[in-house]
Design a protein around this motif. Structure first.
Motif, mmCIF file in Angstrom:
data_model
loop_
_atom_site.group_PDB
_atom_site.id
_atom_site.type_symbol
_atom_site.label_atom_id
_atom_site.label_comp_id
_atom_site.label_asym_id
_atom_site.label_seq_id
_atom_site.Cartn_x
_atom_site.Cartn_y
_atom_site.Cartn_z
ATOM 1 N N ALA A 114 0.832 -1.205 0.000
ATOM 2 C CA ALA A 114 0.000 0.000 0.000
ATOM 3 C C ALA A 114 0.870 1.261 0.000
ATOM 4 O O ALA A 114 0.571 2.243 -0.700
ATOM 5 C CB ALA A 114 -0.922 -0.011 1.208
ATOM 6 N N ILE A 115 1.962 1.229 0.755
ATOM 7 C CA ILE A 115 2.884 2.368 0.794
ATOM 8 C C ILE A 115 3.539 2.557 -0.576
ATOM 9 O O ILE A 115 3.670 3.686 -1.067
ATOM 10 C CB ILE A 115 3.946 2.172 1.897
ATOM 11 C CG1 ILE A 115 3.277 2.185 3.275
ATOM 12 C CG2 ILE A 115 5.011 3.239 1.826
ATOM 13 C CD1 ILE A 115 4.189 1.792 4.410
ATOM 14 N N VAL A 116 3.931 1.446 -1.201
ATOM 15 C CA VAL A 116 4.557 1.520 -2.529
ATOM 16 C C VAL A 116 3.567 2.102 -3.544
ATOM 17 O O VAL A 116 3.939 2.937 -4.384
ATOM 18 C CB VAL A 116 5.049 0.121 -2.985
ATOM 19 C CG1 VAL A 116 5.496 0.144 -4.429
ATOM 20 C CG2 VAL A 116 6.184 -0.354 -2.091
ATOM 21 N N ASP A 117 2.305 1.681 -3.452
ATOM 22 C CA ASP A 117 1.287 2.203 -4.372
ATOM 23 C C ASP A 117 1.103 3.709 -4.203
ATOM 24 O O ASP A 117 0.961 4.436 -5.179
ATOM 25 C CB ASP A 117 -0.043 1.472 -4.153
ATOM 26 C CG ASP A 117 0.039 0.013 -4.595
ATOM 27 O OD1 ASP A 117 0.939 -0.315 -5.393
ATOM 28 O OD2 ASP A 117 -0.796 -0.801 -4.124
ATOM 29 N N LYS A 118 1.110 4.174 -2.950
ATOM 30 C CA LYS A 118 0.998 5.634 -2.708
ATOM 31 C C LYS A 118 2.187 6.369 -3.308
ATOM 32 O O LYS A 118 2.029 7.444 -3.892
ATOM 33 C CB LYS A 118 0.922 5.906 -1.206
ATOM 34 C CG LYS A 118 -0.347 5.410 -0.578
ATOM 35 C CD LYS A 118 -0.984 6.482 0.196
ATOM 36 C CE LYS A 118 -2.270 5.891 0.768
ATOM 37 N NZ LYS A 118 -3.036 6.820 1.504
ATOM 38 N N ALA A 119 3.377 5.788 -3.186
ATOM 39 C CA ALA A 119 4.571 6.425 -3.746
ATOM 40 C C ALA A 119 4.480 6.455 -5.278
ATOM 41 O O ALA A 119 4.867 7.460 -5.892
ATOM 42 C CB ALA A 119 5.820 5.667 -3.306
ATOM 43 N N LYS A 120 3.968 5.390 -5.878
ATOM 44 C CA LYS A 120 3.814 5.361 -7.346
ATOM 45 C C LYS A 120 2.832 6.426 -7.817
ATOM 46 O O LYS A 120 3.062 7.128 -8.807
ATOM 47 C CB LYS A 120 3.334 3.982 -7.795
ATOM 48 C CG LYS A 120 4.426 2.933 -7.850
ATOM 49 C CD LYS A 120 3.886 1.623 -8.371
ATOM 50 C CE LYS A 120 4.947 0.553 -8.434
ATOM 51 N NZ LYS A 120 4.433 -0.744 -8.896
ATOM 52 N N GLU A 121 1.712 6.565 -7.082
ATOM 53 C CA GLU A 121 0.714 7.586 -7.432
ATOM 54 C C GLU A 121 1.322 8.982 -7.363
ATOM 55 O O GLU A 121 1.083 9.821 -8.239
ATOM 56 C CB GLU A 121 -0.486 7.494 -6.487
ATOM 57 C CG GLU A 121 -1.399 6.319 -6.713
ATOM 58 C CD GLU A 121 -2.497 6.247 -5.661
ATOM 59 O OE1 GLU A 121 -2.835 7.301 -5.085
ATOM 60 O OE2 GLU A 121 -2.998 5.136 -5.431
ATOM 61 N N ALA A 122 2.075 9.237 -6.311
ATOM 62 C CA ALA A 122 2.689 10.553 -6.133
ATOM 63 C C ALA A 122 3.695 10.840 -7.252
ATOM 64 O O ALA A 122 3.804 11.985 -7.708
ATOM 65 C CB ALA A 122 3.376 10.632 -4.779
ATOM 66 N N LEU A 123 4.412 9.808 -7.696
ATOM 67 C CA LEU A 123 5.363 10.003 -8.789
ATOM 68 C C LEU A 123 4.651 10.323 -10.099
ATOM 69 O O LEU A 123 5.129 11.121 -10.894
ATOM 70 C CB LEU A 123 6.230 8.746 -8.978
ATOM 71 C CG LEU A 123 7.361 8.585 -7.972
ATOM 72 C CD1 LEU A 123 8.024 7.232 -8.135
ATOM 73 C CD2 LEU A 123 8.400 9.688 -8.119
ATOM 74 N N LYS A 124 3.480 9.687 -10.328
ATOM 75 C CA LYS A 124 2.716 9.969 -11.562
ATOM 76 C C LYS A 124 2.180 11.390 -11.563
ATOM 77 O O LYS A 124 2.190 12.061 -12.577
ATOM 78 C CB LYS A 124 1.575 8.964 -11.703
ATOM 79 C CG LYS A 124 2.043 7.577 -12.102
ATOM 80 C CD LYS A 124 0.895 6.615 -12.206
ATOM 81 C CE LYS A 124 1.394 5.196 -12.489
ATOM 82 N NZ LYS A 124 0.296 4.221 -12.437
ATOM 83 N N LYS A 125 1.705 11.849 -10.395
ATOM 84 C CA LYS A 125 1.173 13.221 -10.279
ATOM 85 C C LYS A 125 2.285 14.255 -10.401
ATOM 86 O O LYS A 125 2.132 15.259 -11.084
ATOM 87 C CB LYS A 125 0.435 13.401 -8.959
ATOM 88 C CG LYS A 125 -0.863 12.657 -8.870
ATOM 89 C CD LYS A 125 -1.501 12.885 -7.510
ATOM 90 C CE LYS A 125 -2.746 12.047 -7.341
ATOM 91 N NZ LYS A 125 -3.294 12.159 -5.990
ATOM 92 N N GLY A 126 3.357 14.021 -9.641
ATOM 93 C CA GLY A 126 4.418 15.042 -9.568
ATOM 94 C C GLY A 126 5.482 14.765 -10.543
ATOM 95 O O GLY A 126 6.227 15.480 -11.073
#
Length: 120
Positions: free
Chosen positions: A108-120
């Motif tokens: 779940a933490i990795v998924d949040k980091a992936k989402e943040a990388l796609k946005k930013g």
């Protein structure tokens, strides 16, 4: 002026050093002259390694995080950047602990980091 006899003090100082060297090999555990050199060297190593231990553990945590993150098709540096972008402020020790003990939560933490990388 009275004469000061120093045998008791010297003997107790020698006993303290020999006691510290009691587990050493050869003459180092019984002979004061050898023991004092070995004990002083050991104390220098202990002082140095108490500081080095912190860096060693940090390197271990980074290796563990990297291994866990690569299972989810990421690398360590981009994962840490994603964590920073997503505002998750977990230290490396707790991240390594979560990766080892709770793989579902770590995903779940990795998924949040992936989402943040796609946005930013």
């Amino acid at each position: 002026m009275a004469r000061v006899k120093r045998g008791v003090t010297t003997h107790s100082r020698h006993k303290e050093i020999v006691k510290l060297a009691s587990s050493y090999r050869g003459r180092a555990n019984s002979c004061f002259r050898v023991a004092i050199e070995k004990v002083e060297k050991a104390l220098r190593y202990a002082y140095r390694d108490r500081r080095a231990k912190k860096g060693d553990f940090r390197a271990l945590w980074i290796q563990r995080i990297n291994a866990a993150v690569r299972e989810h098709d990421m690398i360590y540096s981009s994962f840490m950047h994603g964590l920073k972008l997503s505002g998750i402020t977990l230290d490396r020790k707790s991240l390594a602990n979560i990766a080892a003990e709770n793989p579902v939560e770590f995903k779940a933490i990795v998924d949040k980091a992936k989402e943040a990388l796609k946005k930013g």
